[in-house]
Design a protein around this motif. Structure first.
Motif, PDB file in Angstrom:
ATOM      1  N   UNK A  12      18.196  11.404  66.490  1.00 49.41           N
ATOM      2  CA  UNK A  12      17.223  10.787  65.572  1.00 49.41           C
ATOM      3  C   UNK A  12      15.945  11.593  65.358  1.00 49.41           C
ATOM      4  N   UNK A  13      15.284  12.099  66.432  1.00 47.05           N
ATOM      5  CA  UNK A  13      14.027  12.837  66.192  1.00 47.05           C
ATOM      6  C   UNK A  13      14.223  14.071  65.304  1.00 47.05           C
ATOM      7  N   UNK A  14      15.288  14.808  65.515  1.00 45.22           N
ATOM      8  CA  UNK A  14      15.562  15.980  64.690  1.00 45.22           C
ATOM      9  C   UNK A  14      15.814  15.565  63.237  1.00 45.22           C
ATOM     10  N   UNK A  15      16.608  14.529  63.050  1.00 50.51           N
ATOM     11  CA  UNK A  15      16.904  14.053  61.690  1.00 50.51           C
ATOM     12  C   UNK A  15      15.632  13.589  60.991  1.00 50.51           C
ATOM     13  N   UNK A  16      14.780  12.854  61.690  1.00 49.73           N
ATOM     14  CA  UNK A  16      13.518  12.400  61.092  1.00 49.73           C
ATOM     15  C   UNK A  16      12.652  13.596  60.675  1.00 49.73           C
ATOM     16  N   UNK A  17      12.587  14.607  61.533  1.00 49.62           N
ATOM     17  CA  UNK A  17      11.783  15.787  61.235  1.00 49.62           C
ATOM     18  C   UNK A  17      12.320  16.532  60.011  1.00 49.62           C
ATOM     19  N   UNK A  18      13.612  16.753  59.971  1.00 47.33           N
ATOM     20  CA  UNK A  18      14.225  17.456  58.837  1.00 47.33           C
ATOM     21  C   UNK A  18      14.001  16.674  57.544  1.00 47.33           C
ATOM     22  N   UNK A  19      14.252  15.381  57.581  1.00 45.52           N
ATOM     23  CA  UNK A  19      14.092  14.565  56.369  1.00 45.52           C
ATOM     24  C   UNK A  19      12.637  14.519  55.912  1.00 45.52           C
ATOM     25  N   UNK A  20      11.723  14.508  56.853  1.00 43.74           N
ATOM     26  CA  UNK A  20      10.304  14.519  56.509  1.00 43.74           C
ATOM     27  C   UNK A  20       9.936  15.819  55.787  1.00 43.74           C
ATOM     28  N   UNK A  21      10.425  16.950  56.298  1.00 40.79           N
ATOM     29  CA  UNK A  21      10.157  18.232  55.647  1.00 40.79           C
ATOM     30  C   UNK A  21      10.806  18.313  54.270  1.00 40.79           C
ATOM     31  N   UNK A  22      12.035  17.875  54.159  1.00 38.81           N
ATOM     32  CA  UNK A  22      12.724  17.896  52.868  1.00 38.81           C
ATOM     33  C   UNK A  22      11.964  17.036  51.862  1.00 38.81           C
ATOM     34  N   UNK A  23      11.559  15.857  52.287  1.00 42.97           N
ATOM     35  CA  UNK A  23      10.804  14.964  51.401  1.00 42.97           C
ATOM     36  C   UNK A  23       9.512  15.622  50.944  1.00 42.97           C
ATOM     37  N   UNK A  24       8.788  16.221  51.870  1.00 43.24           N
ATOM     38  CA  UNK A  24       7.518  16.879  51.535  1.00 43.24           C
ATOM     39  C   UNK A  24       7.720  17.980  50.486  1.00 43.24           C
ATOM     40  N   UNK A  25       8.676  18.864  50.716  1.00 44.21           N
ATOM     41  CA  UNK A  25       8.861  19.986  49.795  1.00 44.21           C
ATOM     42  C   UNK A  25       9.479  19.573  48.466  1.00 44.21           C
ATOM     43  N   UNK A  26      10.306  18.555  48.457  1.00 47.59           N
ATOM     44  CA  UNK A  26      10.846  18.114  47.169  1.00 47.59           C
ATOM     45  C   UNK A  26       9.770  17.404  46.353  1.00 47.59           C
ATOM     46  N   UNK A  27       8.845  16.726  47.033  1.00 48.73           N
ATOM     47  CA  UNK A  27       7.729  16.112  46.303  1.00 48.73           C
ATOM     48  C   UNK A  27       6.836  17.196  45.695  1.00 48.73           C
ATOM     49  N   UNK A  28       6.591  18.270  46.448  1.00 53.62           N
ATOM     50  CA  UNK A  28       5.795  19.381  45.911  1.00 53.62           C
ATOM     51  C   UNK A  28       6.456  20.000  44.688  1.00 53.62           C
ATOM     52  N   UNK A  29       7.772  20.062  44.703  1.00 53.32           N
ATOM     53  CA  UNK A  29       8.527  20.656  43.599  1.00 53.32           C
ATOM     54  C   UNK A  29       8.856  19.632  42.517  1.00 53.32           C
ATOM     55  N   UNK A  30       8.399  18.399  42.706  1.00 57.27           N
ATOM     56  CA  UNK A  30       8.668  17.305  41.770  1.00 57.27           C
ATOM     57  C   UNK A  30      10.173  17.125  41.533  1.00 57.27           C
ATOM     58  N   UNK A  31      10.940  17.121  42.624  1.00 53.92           N
ATOM     59  CA  UNK A  31      12.388  16.901  42.563  1.00 53.92           C
ATOM     60  C   UNK A  31      12.727  15.598  43.284  1.00 53.92           C
ATOM     61  N   UNK A  32      13.897  15.136  43.005  1.00 51.25           N
ATOM     62  CA  UNK A  32      14.438  13.976  43.707  1.00 51.25           C
ATOM     63  C   UNK A  32      15.669  14.434  44.475  1.00 51.25           C
ATOM     64  N   UNK A  33      15.938  13.803  45.607  1.00 55.92           N
ATOM     65  CA  UNK A  33      17.101  14.147  46.424  1.00 55.92           C
ATOM     66  C   UNK A  33      17.604  12.894  47.120  1.00 55.92           C
ATOM     67  N   UNK A  34      18.827  12.967  47.592  1.00 52.36           N
ATOM     68  CA  UNK A  34      19.399  11.879  48.382  1.00 52.36           C
ATOM     69  C   UNK A  34      20.545  12.428  49.212  1.00 52.36           C
TER      70      UNK A  34
END
Length: 86
Positions: A12-34
Motif C-alpha cells: 500500500x505505501x508504495x502504491x500510494x506514493x506512485x499514484x500521488x506522483x502520477x496524479x501530480x504530474x498528470x495535473x501539471x500536464x492537464x491530462x486525465x488518467x485511470x
C-alpha cells in the motif's frame, strides 16, 4: 485511492506514493488518467484472451476481422501473479 485498501498491506505505501506522483504530474500536464485493471484471476485473464479467438485443436487462433483484447494467457501476464508469486 479508496481501492488501495484491497492491496496487500506491505504494498500500500508504495502504491500510494506512485499514484500521488502520477496524479501530480498528470495535473501539471492537464491530462486525465485511470487504472483500467490490476490483478485478474486466471479465469478472467483466459476469458479476455479468448475474445477474438476460436479454439482449433489445442491452439487458439485469431478470428479474422475480430478484436483481440490481449495476447497474454494467464501464465504469461503479471496480472495473475499474487504477492507470493503464485
Amino acid at each position: 485511492m479508496k481501492h488501495l485498501d484491497f492491496l496487500h498491506p506491505a504494498f500500500r505505501p508504495l502504491a500510494r506514493s506512485v499514484l500521488s506522483h502520477v496524479t501530480h504530474f498528470t495535473e501539471l500536464a492537464d491530462c486525465k488518467w485511470y487504472i483500467a485493471s490490476s490483478w485478474r484471476s486466471p479465469e478472467k485473464q483466459m476469458q479476455l484472451y479468448r475474445k477474438g479467438r476460436k479454439r482449433v485443436g489445442i491452439d487458439w487462433v485469431r478470428i479474422p476481422g475480430s478484436h483481440v483484447v490481449t495476447n497474454a494467457t494467464p501464465n504469461k501476464t503479471p496480472h495473475c501473479v499474487t504477492i507470493d508469486g503464485n
